[in-house]
Structures are given as C-alpha cells and as structure tokens.
Design an enzyme around this catalytic site. Structure first.
Site, PDB file in Angstrom:
ATOM      1  N   CYS A  92       0.820  -1.220   0.000  1.00 40.17           N
ATOM      2  CA  CYS A  92       0.000   0.000   0.000  1.00 40.17           C
ATOM      3  C   CYS A  92       0.851   1.266   0.000  1.00 40.17           C
ATOM      4  CB  CYS A  92      -0.926   0.010   1.198  1.00 40.17           C
ATOM      5  SG  CYS A  92      -1.626  -1.605   1.525  1.00 40.17           S
ATOM      6  N   HIS A 361      -8.834   4.386  -1.168  1.00 41.95           N
ATOM      7  CA  HIS A 361      -7.500   3.781  -1.079  1.00 41.95           C
ATOM      8  C   HIS A 361      -7.190   2.945  -2.320  1.00 41.95           C
ATOM      9  CE1 HIS A 361      -3.893   2.061   0.408  1.00 41.95           C
ATOM     10  NE2 HIS A 361      -4.394   1.017   1.034  1.00 41.95           N
TER      11      HIS A 361
END
Ligand SMILES: [Zn+2]
Lengths: 413, 129
Positions: A92, A361
């Site tokens: 991420c 996200h």
C-alpha cells in the site's frame, strides 16, 4: 542527508472512486492524473521535453489488469518513451517507494526533473478477489494460509491496543466520523457524505431513526462486522485512482514555479511482515523508525507540523499512526480524538482530505495522493477543507501491508 | 540434498507437531523454523515446541479469502507460546458468533487442524482451550 534540494513543482490526481472510472484502465488513470499535474505547474511544463525519468507505484497490476512491466508501459501512454521508467512495490506504500526513488534520483544530481506516480485499478475484480489481492501483502505461509485477511490483521492490532489501554471500539469511532466529515469537503473523495448523512439515508430505507452517528455505527445492520471488532466503517473502501507529482532539483525548480514545495525530510522503515514476528502489537515500529529519520533529516520535531496525512487503511491504523509519528504520546490517541485535536480546526489537523477511509485507497496511488493534499494545503488551494492555521510544514505517512513497510515525507513551503 | 526449514516445518505439522527455531546468539524463538534469527541474524537450531501458550490477541473473520468461503466465520488468534514465540493460528473450541466469550490471556494448546483448501487437504496451526 539530502545532497541536493528536491522540490515539488506540480501535483495532480484523479478522483478516487468505485464508480467513476469503471470504463478506464490504470494507464488511462495515470494519463488523467498527469494532465492535472501538468496544469498545476505555474509556469508550464512539457512532460515529453522536460521529464527525464519516471517511477510508478502499482501494487498488484498482475491481479487487476493482467499486466506487469508497468514502467515502460506508462511511459508509452504518457509520451515519455524512451526515458528510464520502472515500477516500485511495497504494497500500500508503493507510490511512496516511487516518490523515494524520484527523490534519491534528484538528490543525487542524476536528474533535474522526474515524474513520480501511483495507480491502482481495483474495481475490475469482485470484492472477494480484491480481498485476495490485498492479502498478498501479508506473509503467505504464516498468515494468509491460516485464514488471515487484511482487515483481520488490523483487527488483531486493534484488540491488542484495546486490551493494553482499556479503550473501546466506541471510542475508536471518532476516526471514521472525522474522516467522513473531511471527505464531505473533498470533491475528489470516494465518499463525500458525513456518517450522519449516510445514517439518515439508511435510516429512511429501514424505517429507523438513529440518535446520532455513533448510534448508527453501533446499531445499524449496515455497519456489519468484517473482522471482529472491526466493522464496515472501520475499513477503507476499494477504489480506482491515480496520483502524480513532478519533482525538480533546485537548479530546475524555478523554471516551473516560484512557489514550489521543498522536501525537508524523508525516512523509510521496515518491520517483520508477519505479525507473529513483531516485537509489539500496539505500535508500528516501521512508522516509528521512518518518522525518526524524517524528523532528523528535516531538523524538526512533531510540534512543528501544521498538517498531517496518515495511513488510516483501518480506523485503528490512524490511532497507531498519530502515536508512532509522535503527534501524541503512546496510549494518548483516544483522548486526543475525544478532544478533537486532529480535526480540520484542531491543533494538528490529520487527514483533511478524508483519509483512506473517506477519500479512498487505490492502493498504489495512496502515497502520492496524500502528497497531493499537502501540496494543496501548503499552497492554500485546499478549498473548503483548507486548514485555518497557517500551513507551512506538512507530513505524509504511508504504510505498506499491516506495517512491514512505512514511508514518511516532510514538505515545507 | 538437505531439507529446507519450511519443508521440515510443514512435514512435522502434518504429523501433528510444532517446530520452531531458537537463535544460538540471542535466544529468541521463532515459528516457523528458519535458518537465521529474524531479530539478530544469528544462526539457529531447530527445536520442538510444547504447544502451550496464552492468547495475546484474536479476531473473528467474517469476510474470508475465497478458499475459506465455507469455513467463515472463524476465529484467528495470536498465541504466545511458553518458549516465547508468538504464533498465529486458528482458535477452535469457541463459537465465532460469541466473541465476547473469548478472553485475551486465556491458556490454549496447539493442535494441527486438517482443512480442505480447494482440492487438497492441508494442516494448519490451530489452538484450543
Ligand atoms: Zn537472534
């Protein structure tokens, strides 16, 4: 130390969304974000002529788009061939790795102008396949095989935190309530509704009236358990999006703008991937080490920060982040959130763009997406969510997986 | 040809035994067994673990990975073994729909759980009260 100064002369991003980009590919999202970044350059820039290299974060294009070798592919779509181009990956925080590659390339004196980017086109897969893709960031043998999911790992951290400090899930709900409010002020956010507005809509459908936002989060079947004690509103959504920034050396920056951001500090950290190999479940050591290095290179302390972007993939992650970054002491996050310390009008605004929770996200795009927010806050162009205090110094904190990677960048005007 | 640490670990697990590595330099114990210490990089020796420990954290997975679709909800726990290592395993013997009945700090014992993963059956680390 940074041998040469590194400046941000432009930044752009697509909206983060599960719907808007249904008919676009990752490469097209990159083009869209780059076009906005070009427009943001005060004195103009021609990517083809000015950019010397390209670094792109994308976590799992193999899963989402049956595609590897993203660097040169993106170069083709941006008209940058034959410039050097490669992909970076630390889950991420993949675009923070791209940013780091760009920073070191410019700070070394090798290049004067580089483009750094991040992208993730996630909605091409069903939710359960996305869950699988995200689980690739954990230890396949010790975690995934036993049945761990990404929310499950953070749920384990949340339980350990609750137990250690004697706090409750209810107290943690100040995080999504704040971040949804901030998202409601951000036209590029995945969710642009406050939890109150969502509660009203859901309530109407079910014929129920919720007393307040917490009542909705606690009692609505809509907020179902994902990984106990974490529920739907403790988790960031699955989003498509891309984000871009243009970096320049001190020599080159003034060609493009008189008001660039300057990179003040940078730090990277790692920890064992598997939670079972970690020394502490109530803190992310990778963040602590990255922050320490970033503050040291910048020569500042947390007290000097005006605006902060942290990695809140799950609610508990925001509490861990504000503690590990030293904004508050260990175990003090619950009280800081009760007192509104991190609200837009608070002493140290955190995730003014809505955070991962409300802004979205798109994994590989997140780090440079955060940089976009700091770019706007420091230049006074954040619109309705512009912080009231003077914004001189901003920090970006991006985490990979359940905390095995962390990157911290500090920018000044 | 010598056997890899993980091959040994899973072969032992299939037979119902839990093995780990103890660092010859710092004494830290890790599961699964591995050639170098993850804390100090020192050389390790493979050890048998008693499999007794306490729950340090747990969660109930309601949205599982595809290969465990039929198993959910299920409980996952991080267990601190008496030898010092922290291990993730499935927690059995509790009702996943009553998480309030699981207590952090409770004593549990290792068991190898045989589970269908797609076509093949695999042993995973599990614990029960
Ligand atoms: Zn050691």
């Amino acid at each position: 130390m940074l041998a040469e100064g590194v400046y941000i002369v432009g930044a752009g991003m697509t909206a983060f969304s599960a719907k808007l980009h249904a008919n676009k590919t990752g490469r097209e999202l990159l083009v869209e974000a780059s076009q906005e970044a070009v427009k943001s350059v005060d004195k103009g820039i021609m990517l083809h002529k000015d950019v010397e290299a390209l670094f792109i974060g994308y976590f799992t294009p193999e899963y989402y788009e049956h595609q590897s070798h993203i660097g040169p592919l993106a170069a083709t779509w941006l008209g940058l061939t034959p410039k050097p181009a490669f992909r970076t990956e630390i889950a991420c925080a993949s675009s923070s790795a791209a940013l780091f590659a760009g920073v070191t390339a410019v700070a070394s004196g090798l290049y004067d102008v580089v483009l750094v980017a991040g992208v993730e086109k996630m909605t091409s897969l069903e939710t359960e396949r996305v869950t699988e893709a995200l689980a690739l960031a954990s230890d396949d043998l010790s975690e995934s095989k036993v049945g761990a999911t990404f929310p499950g790992l953070y749920a384990l951290l949340a339980q350990a935190y609750f137990r250690r400090y004697g706090v409750t899930w209810e107290q943690l709900q100040r995080v999504p309530i704040k971040n949804h409010y901030n998202g409601s002020l951000n036209p590029k956010a995945h969710f642009q509704q406050t939890i109150g507005q969502i509660a009203e809509k859901v309530g109407k459908k079910l014929g129920v009236q919720y007393k307040d936002e917490l009542d909705f989060l606690k009692n609505s079947p809509f907020n179902r358990v994902v990984a106990y004690p974490l529920r739907l509103f403790d988790c960031c959504p699955i989003s498509d999006g891309a984000a871009v920034a243009i970096l320049a050396s001190g020599r080159a920056a003034r060609r493009f703008t008189d008001t660039p951001l300057r990179l003040l500090g940078v730090g990277l950290g790692t920890d064992n991937v598997a939670l079972q190999d970690r020394a502490d479940l109530t803190s992310l050591v990778a963040t602590r080490n990255a922050a320490e290095a970033a503050y040291r290179t910048a020569g500042i302390s947390p007290k000097d920060l005006d605006v902060v972007e942290v990695h809140d993939c799950f609610t508990i992650a925001e509490w861990l982040a504000v503690e590990d970054l030293g904004l508050v002491g260990r175990g003090e996050a619950p009280r800081a959130y009760e007192e509104g310390l991190t609200g837009i009008e608070g002493e140290i605004p955190v995730n003014t763009d809505g955070g991962l929770k409300a802004k979205g996200h798109p994994v590989g795009a997140t780090g440079i997406g955060m940089l976009n927010e700091v770019w706007h806050q420091l230049r006074g162009t954040a619109g309705r969510r512009q912080i009231k205090n003077k914004a001189e110094i901003g920090l970006v904190h991006n985490v990979g997986g359940s905390g095995a990677s962390a990157a911290v960048f500090i920018f000044g005007r | 040809m010598s056997e890899g640490h993980l091959s040994l670990f899973y072969r032992e697990l299939e037979a119902g035994r839990l093995t780990g590595s103890k660092c010859k330099a710092c004494g830290e114990v890790f599961v699964p067994s591995r050639p170098l210490c993850s804390r100090c990089g020192g050389e390790t020796e493979t050890i048998s673990l008693k499999g007794e420990g306490t729950v340090e954290s747990f969660t109930v997975i309601h949205v599982p990975p595809v290969f465990l679709k039929d198993a959910s909800p299920y409980i996952l726990a991080l267990v601190r073994l008496e030898e010092g290592a922290l291990v993730m395993g499935r927690l059995i013997g509790y009702d996943p729909n009553k998480p309030e009945e699981v207590e952090i700090g409770v004593k549990v014992k290792f068991e190898a759980l045989k589970e269908k993963h797609g076509e093949k059956e695999e042993a995973i680390v599990a614990f029960k009260p």
